[in-house]
Design a protein around this motif. Sequence first.
Motif, PDB file in Angstrom:
ATOM      1  N   ASP A  17      18.705 -23.532 -38.037  1.00  0.00           N
ATOM      2  CA  ASP A  17      17.701 -22.799 -37.957  1.00  0.00           C
ATOM      3  C   ASP A  17      17.265 -21.856 -39.177  1.00  0.00           C
ATOM      4  N   THR A  18      18.621 -21.378 -39.559  1.00  0.00           N
ATOM      5  CA  THR A  18      18.633 -20.613 -40.905  1.00  0.00           C
ATOM      6  C   THR A  18      17.974 -21.298 -41.872  1.00  0.00           C
ATOM      7  N   LEU A  37      33.864 -11.628 -29.428  1.00  0.00           N
ATOM      8  CA  LEU A  37      33.601 -10.850 -30.519  1.00  0.00           C
ATOM      9  C   LEU A  37      32.494 -11.585 -31.384  1.00  0.00           C
ATOM     10  N   ILE A  38      32.808 -12.673 -31.634  1.00  0.00           N
ATOM     11  CA  ILE A  38      31.728 -13.496 -32.323  1.00  0.00           C
ATOM     12  C   ILE A  38      30.360 -13.507 -31.761  1.00  0.00           C
ATOM     13  N   LEU A  39      30.357 -13.721 -30.434  1.00  0.00           N
ATOM     14  CA  LEU A  39      28.981 -13.629 -29.749  1.00  0.00           C
ATOM     15  C   LEU A  39      28.554 -12.021 -29.935  1.00  0.00           C
ATOM     16  N   PHE A  40      29.150 -11.178 -29.879  1.00  0.00           N
ATOM     17  CA  PHE A  40      28.825  -9.748 -29.995  1.00  0.00           C
ATOM     18  C   PHE A  40      28.060  -9.611 -31.542  1.00  0.00           C
ATOM     19  N   TYR A  41      28.900 -10.045 -32.406  1.00  0.00           N
ATOM     20  CA  TYR A  41      28.466 -10.016 -33.668  1.00  0.00           C
ATOM     21  C   TYR A  41      26.986 -10.732 -33.816  1.00  0.00           C
ATOM     22  N   LEU A  42      26.912 -12.047 -33.466  1.00  0.00           N
ATOM     23  CA  LEU A  42      25.826 -13.009 -33.445  1.00  0.00           C
ATOM     24  C   LEU A  42      24.450 -12.236 -32.941  1.00  0.00           C
ATOM     25  N   GLN A  58       6.960 -18.591 -37.249  1.00  0.00           N
ATOM     26  CA  GLN A  58       8.129 -19.525 -36.777  1.00  0.00           C
ATOM     27  C   GLN A  58       9.432 -18.986 -37.216  1.00  0.00           C
ATOM     28  N   PRO A  59       9.745 -18.389 -38.398  1.00  0.00           N
ATOM     29  CA  PRO A  59      11.035 -17.534 -38.570  1.00  0.00           C
ATOM     30  C   PRO A  59      11.398 -16.579 -37.704  1.00  0.00           C
ATOM     31  N   PHE A  60      10.191 -15.850 -37.354  1.00  0.00           N
ATOM     32  CA  PHE A  60      10.239 -14.806 -36.093  1.00  0.00           C
ATOM     33  C   PHE A  60      10.794 -15.266 -34.875  1.00  0.00           C
ATOM     34  N   ASP A  61       9.949 -16.312 -34.311  1.00  0.00           N
ATOM     35  CA  ASP A  61      10.375 -17.060 -32.943  1.00  0.00           C
ATOM     36  C   ASP A  61      11.764 -17.686 -33.141  1.00  0.00           C
ATOM     37  N   ASN A 110      17.231 -17.593 -31.149  1.00  0.00           N
ATOM     38  CA  ASN A 110      18.620 -17.563 -31.308  1.00  0.00           C
ATOM     39  C   ASN A 110      19.320 -16.243 -30.798  1.00  0.00           C
ATOM     40  N   LYS A 111      18.625 -15.033 -30.919  1.00  0.00           N
ATOM     41  CA  LYS A 111      19.243 -13.768 -30.146  1.00  0.00           C
ATOM     42  C   LYS A 111      19.392 -14.338 -28.653  1.00  0.00           C
ATOM     43  N   PHE A 112      18.509 -14.637 -28.100  1.00  0.00           N
ATOM     44  CA  PHE A 112      18.432 -15.164 -26.617  1.00  0.00           C
ATOM     45  C   PHE A 112      19.600 -16.180 -26.357  1.00  0.00           C
ATOM     46  N   LEU A 113      19.792 -17.303 -27.221  1.00  0.00           N
ATOM     47  CA  LEU A 113      20.694 -18.022 -27.217  1.00  0.00           C
ATOM     48  C   LEU A 113      21.996 -17.543 -26.743  1.00  0.00           C
TER      49      LEU A 113
END
Length: 172
Positions: A65-66, A116-121, A151-154, A159-162
């Motif tokens: 996505d990035t 921790l990875i999930l927290f920072y992501l 599209q970049p916003f979506d 990804n935040k929701f994921l």
Amino acid sequence: MTDTPNSSLSPKDVKLEDNHLKRIFLEHLNSIYFGKQHLLAFFDEIEAIASLQQLKLAIDEVRTDTNTQIAHMDEIYQYIQKEPSKTSVLGIKGMTLEAYLSVIKAGKTPLERDVLILFYLQIIEGIEVTYFKVLKNLAKAAGYNHTYLDQPFDLAVENKFLFETIHKEYIS
């Protein structure tokens, strides 16, 4: 002497000229553009550390996505007839360094590292959502076609929701 806002003015009283809006837009676009490029290396580092397969797959998806978001931003640069201009992204670099150091700290279990990875992501994706929202508003105010940023916003929102979903599943 630099221009400073008059403290007695309200935001509605301030009128920015098009060239100022366009310059601010370009500065923000450069920040997220080069921040995204930095994140690609960060994703490689944390994917190697992550133990949960679902997290590894999510990181890989975010990497894809990035790259898509960077390609969209390349189109925006073409649309506004500007080139990316290298800028400092110390904030995002500091955040990723803190994340990396927290995750590799000795004595952490795989579960602790993954959490921790999930927290920072989640934090990083929250920053990206905000950046793209600001860019959309600036584009609209500057008279640019702001749909380039949809599209970049979506993708940032998805990804935040994921990562929030994985985090909830992992720690519940």
